[in-house]
Design a protein around this motif. Sequence first.
Motif, PDB file in Angstrom:
ATOM      1  N   GLU A 198       0.955  -1.241  -0.110  1.00 48.25           N
ATOM      2  CA  GLU A 198      -0.092  -0.008  -0.005  1.00 48.25           C
ATOM      3  C   GLU A 198       0.753   1.265   0.087  1.00 48.25           C
ATOM      4  OE1 GLU A 198      -3.674  -2.008   2.120  1.00 48.25           O
ATOM      5  OE2 GLU A 198      -2.264  -0.818   3.392  1.00 48.25           O
ATOM      6  N   HIS A 199       2.073   1.105   0.821  1.00 45.69           N
ATOM      7  CA  HIS A 199       2.967   2.281   0.650  1.00 45.69           C
ATOM      8  C   HIS A 199       3.467   2.672  -0.722  1.00 45.69           C
ATOM      9  CE1 HIS A 199       3.340   2.074   5.246  1.00 45.69           C
ATOM     10  NE2 HIS A 199       2.503   3.122   5.085  1.00 45.69           N
ATOM     11  N   ARG A 200       3.689   1.662  -1.294  1.00 43.92           N
ATOM     12  CA  ARG A 200       4.175   1.423  -2.771  1.00 43.92           C
ATOM     13  C   ARG A 200       3.102   2.097  -3.617  1.00 43.92           C
ATOM     14  NH1 ARG A 200       9.883   1.184  -3.893  1.00 43.92           N
ATOM     15  NH2 ARG A 200      10.766  -0.342  -2.131  1.00 43.92           N
ATOM     16  N   LEU A 201       2.000   1.730  -3.307  1.00 41.13           N
ATOM     17  CA  LEU A 201       0.890   2.241  -4.242  1.00 41.13           C
ATOM     18  C   LEU A 201       0.557   3.641  -4.010  1.00 41.13           C
ATOM     19  CD1 LEU A 201      -1.567  -0.929  -4.057  1.00 41.13           C
ATOM     20  CD2 LEU A 201      -0.321  -0.246  -6.149  1.00 41.13           C
ATOM     21  N   LEU A 202       0.739   4.081  -2.790  1.00 40.14           N
ATOM     22  CA  LEU A 202       0.551   5.625  -2.582  1.00 40.14           C
ATOM     23  C   LEU A 202       1.817   6.320  -3.135  1.00 40.14           C
ATOM     24  CD1 LEU A 202      -0.554   5.449   1.139  1.00 40.14           C
ATOM     25  CD2 LEU A 202      -1.945   6.303  -0.638  1.00 40.14           C
ATOM     26  N   LEU A 203       3.074   5.655  -3.148  1.00 39.18           N
ATOM     27  CA  LEU A 203       4.078   6.603  -3.610  1.00 39.18           C
ATOM     28  C   LEU A 203       3.832   6.698  -5.208  1.00 39.18           C
ATOM     29  CD1 LEU A 203       7.017   7.753  -3.496  1.00 39.18           C
ATOM     30  CD2 LEU A 203       7.951   5.365  -3.565  1.00 39.18           C
ATOM     31  N   ASP A 204       3.353   5.821  -5.749  1.00 40.61           N
ATOM     32  CA  ASP A 204       3.173   5.657  -7.203  1.00 40.61           C
ATOM     33  C   ASP A 204       2.078   6.562  -7.557  1.00 40.61           C
ATOM     34  OD1 ASP A 204       3.401   4.433  -9.940  1.00 40.61           O
ATOM     35  OD2 ASP A 204       1.353   4.167  -9.436  1.00 40.61           O
ATOM     36  N   CYS A 205       0.782   6.518  -6.760  1.00 40.91           N
ATOM     37  CA  CYS A 205       0.017   7.660  -7.104  1.00 40.91           C
ATOM     38  C   CYS A 205       0.538   9.252  -6.971  1.00 40.91           C
ATOM     39  CB  CYS A 205      -1.183   7.502  -6.079  1.00 40.91           C
ATOM     40  SG  CYS A 205      -2.124   6.142  -6.115  1.00 40.91           S
ATOM     41  N   VAL A 206       1.349   9.380  -5.785  1.00 46.61           N
ATOM     42  CA  VAL A 206       1.933  10.699  -5.901  1.00 46.61           C
ATOM     43  C   VAL A 206       2.798  10.946  -6.883  1.00 46.61           C
ATOM     44  CG1 VAL A 206       3.464  12.250  -4.434  1.00 46.61           C
ATOM     45  CG2 VAL A 206       1.813  10.674  -3.331  1.00 46.61           C
ATOM     46  N   ARG A 207       3.508  10.147  -7.258  1.00 50.45           N
ATOM     47  CA  ARG A 207       4.413  10.372  -8.527  1.00 50.45           C
ATOM     48  C   ARG A 207       3.589  10.544  -9.906  1.00 50.45           C
ATOM     49  NH1 ARG A 207       8.646   5.357  -7.431  1.00 50.45           N
ATOM     50  NH2 ARG A 207      10.428   6.610  -6.393  1.00 50.45           N
ATOM     51  N   ARG A 208       2.538   9.897  -9.958  1.00 47.41           N
ATOM     52  CA  ARG A 208       1.666  10.092 -11.139  1.00 47.41           C
ATOM     53  C   ARG A 208       0.915  11.219 -10.881  1.00 47.41           C
ATOM     54  NH1 ARG A 208      -1.880   6.674 -11.683  1.00 47.41           N
ATOM     55  NH2 ARG A 208      -1.555   5.254  -9.819  1.00 47.41           N
ATOM     56  N   GLN A 209       0.704  11.727  -9.808  1.00 47.21           N
ATOM     57  CA  GLN A 209      -0.325  12.776  -9.352  1.00 47.21           C
ATOM     58  C   GLN A 209      -1.727  12.579  -9.863  1.00 47.21           C
ATOM     59  OE1 GLN A 209       0.153  16.444  -8.217  1.00 47.21           O
ATOM     60  NE2 GLN A 209       1.867  14.806  -7.353  1.00 47.21           N
ATOM     61  N   ASP A 210      -2.022  11.337  -9.256  1.00 49.59           N
ATOM     62  CA  ASP A 210      -3.233  10.647  -9.579  1.00 49.59           C
ATOM     63  C   ASP A 210      -3.982  10.702  -8.238  1.00 49.59           C
ATOM     64  OD1 ASP A 210      -5.720   9.127  -9.831  1.00 49.59           O
ATOM     65  OD2 ASP A 210      -4.660   7.648 -11.238  1.00 49.59           O
ATOM     66  N   ALA A 211      -4.514  11.772  -7.822  1.00 48.69           N
ATOM     67  CA  ALA A 211      -5.359  11.807  -6.504  1.00 48.69           C
ATOM     68  C   ALA A 211      -6.577  10.936  -6.449  1.00 48.69           C
ATOM     69  CB  ALA A 211      -5.836  13.382  -6.346  1.00 48.69           C
ATOM     70  N   ASP A 212      -7.238  10.560  -7.296  1.00 47.39           N
ATOM     71  CA  ASP A 212      -8.220   9.610  -7.190  1.00 47.39           C
ATOM     72  C   ASP A 212      -7.753   8.223  -6.638  1.00 47.39           C
ATOM     73  OD1 ASP A 212     -10.182  11.590  -7.866  1.00 47.39           O
ATOM     74  OD2 ASP A 212     -10.159  10.719 -10.118  1.00 47.39           O
ATOM     75  N   ASP A 213      -6.940   7.828  -7.332  1.00 48.30           N
ATOM     76  CA  ASP A 213      -6.319   6.355  -6.847  1.00 48.30           C
ATOM     77  C   ASP A 213      -5.605   6.597  -5.568  1.00 48.30           C
ATOM     78  OD1 ASP A 213      -7.066   4.862  -8.995  1.00 48.30           O
ATOM     79  OD2 ASP A 213      -5.012   4.535  -9.865  1.00 48.30           O
ATOM     80  N   ALA A 214      -4.814   7.834  -5.425  1.00 47.53           N
ATOM     81  CA  ALA A 214      -4.411   7.880  -3.901  1.00 47.53           C
ATOM     82  C   ALA A 214      -5.427   8.023  -2.815  1.00 47.53           C
ATOM     83  CB  ALA A 214      -3.592   9.091  -3.875  1.00 47.53           C
ATOM     84  N   GLU A 215      -6.495   8.439  -3.175  1.00 46.95           N
ATOM     85  CA  GLU A 215      -7.844   8.270  -2.168  1.00 46.95           C
ATOM     86  C   GLU A 215      -7.996   7.096  -1.750  1.00 46.95           C
ATOM     87  OE1 GLU A 215     -10.860  11.217  -2.776  1.00 46.95           O
ATOM     88  OE2 GLU A 215      -9.374  12.986  -2.369  1.00 46.95           O
ATOM     89  N   ARG A 216      -8.377   6.364  -2.930  1.00 45.45           N
ATOM     90  CA  ARG A 216      -8.798   4.920  -2.858  1.00 45.45           C
ATOM     91  C   ARG A 216      -7.866   4.010  -2.073  1.00 45.45           C
ATOM     92  NH1 ARG A 216     -11.187   6.083  -8.058  1.00 45.45           N
ATOM     93  NH2 ARG A 216      -9.169   5.420  -8.912  1.00 45.45           N
ATOM     94  N   VAL A 217      -6.486   4.279  -2.388  1.00 40.46           N
ATOM     95  CA  VAL A 217      -5.336   3.411  -1.620  1.00 40.46           C
ATOM     96  C   VAL A 217      -5.437   3.784  -0.304  1.00 40.46           C
ATOM     97  CG1 VAL A 217      -3.069   2.899  -1.567  1.00 40.46           C
ATOM     98  CG2 VAL A 217      -4.307   3.040  -3.823  1.00 40.46           C
ATOM     99  N   LEU A 218      -5.541   5.049  -0.127  1.00 47.04           N
ATOM    100  CA  LEU A 218      -5.149   5.755   1.379  1.00 47.04           C
ATOM    101  C   LEU A 218      -6.548   5.100   2.247  1.00 47.04           C
ATOM    102  CD1 LEU A 218      -3.522   7.251   3.328  1.00 47.04           C
ATOM    103  CD2 LEU A 218      -4.805   9.099   2.726  1.00 47.04           C
ATOM    104  N   VAL A 219      -7.735   5.170   1.856  1.00 52.24           N
ATOM    105  CA  VAL A 219      -9.138   4.734   2.446  1.00 52.24           C
ATOM    106  C   VAL A 219      -8.692   3.396   2.890  1.00 52.24           C
ATOM    107  CG1 VAL A 219     -11.168   4.378   2.386  1.00 52.24           C
ATOM    108  CG2 VAL A 219     -10.731   6.561   1.764  1.00 52.24           C
ATOM    109  N   THR A 220      -8.400   2.414   2.084  1.00 48.51           N
ATOM    110  CA  THR A 220      -8.123   1.183   2.171  1.00 48.51           C
ATOM    111  C   THR A 220      -6.987   0.859   3.101  1.00 48.51           C
ATOM    112  OG1 THR A 220      -8.880   0.426   0.102  1.00 48.51           O
ATOM    113  CG2 THR A 220      -7.705  -1.182   1.222  1.00 48.51           C
ATOM    114  N   HIS A 221      -6.104   1.517   3.236  1.00 53.74           N
ATOM    115  CA  HIS A 221      -4.795   1.415   4.196  1.00 53.74           C
ATOM    116  C   HIS A 221      -5.221   1.778   5.469  1.00 53.74           C
ATOM    117  CE1 HIS A 221      -0.600   1.563   5.157  1.00 53.74           C
ATOM    118  NE2 HIS A 221      -0.956   2.920   5.468  1.00 53.74           N
ATOM    119  N   ILE A 222      -6.033   2.845   5.811  1.00 55.35           N
ATOM    120  CA  ILE A 222      -6.402   3.273   6.949  1.00 55.35           C
ATOM    121  C   ILE A 222      -7.540   2.139   7.482  1.00 55.35           C
ATOM    122  CG2 ILE A 222      -7.416   5.214   8.556  1.00 55.35           C
ATOM    123  CD1 ILE A 222      -6.295   7.208   6.347  1.00 55.35           C
TER     124      ILE A 222
END
Length: 238
Positions: A198-222
């Motif tokens: 999940e941390h790797r996925l969040l990092l990838d989202c930040v790099r790609r500036q994909d806020a929608d994916d970042a939100e989905r991953v973070l919700v699942t993570h928490i």
Amino acid sequence: MVITADAGYRDNVVSHRIAESLRTAILDGSYRPGERIRQEDVAARSGASRIPVREALRMLAAEGLVTLVANSGAWVTRLTMAECAELYLIRERLEPLLLRSSMPRLGEAEIGRLAELTEAMEAAGTDVDAFLRADREFHLSSYAGAAPGETWQIIHRMWNTTQHYRREFTQRAARAGAGNGASGGAGAGGGLGVTHLEHRLLLDCVRRQDADDAERVLVTHIRRTRLELEKHPEIFAP
């Protein structure tokens, strides 16, 4: 008058020094939830009077680390399972918003640091303290691009208040991973493998500036941490 001002300045400096020492001790687990912090003991250890100690405890209470009871004393903040679940539910909603606001303002240096912290968490293995330090910096740094405001302060306070319970989750996950001879698997039942992913996925989202994916991953993570903690009511016993 000058003497009074100097004395006030010294007390302020001492208060911040004491607060920093206590903050570190609470976050690293040296103090347990519900443990009393006696002013006289802190004053004796720090070589200070009770005035700066009281001010330090007020600072920590504002940060969510300490609970002050009038005419009684100070205790390390302790949560019931219901209170902890509520804080995690709030985090599931607020942190994705803060991450979305932060992402456009994270530059190469900040993203590079997130990558270093991702590596540090994986390299920590069963060293829970090392993992938690990197994990805390990773998430709070990912929000650092957002403008300072109430949302950031609320989230920072909730991170402080739930620190002990993240430690419990991580300890269980690390033990499970060690028992399985690997870090794979899901949740605390199978090590920290999914957490690292999940941390790797969040990092990838930040790099790609994909806020929608970042939100989905973070919700699942928490949410995953909350659901795992709810399986262990013994964590919340006095």
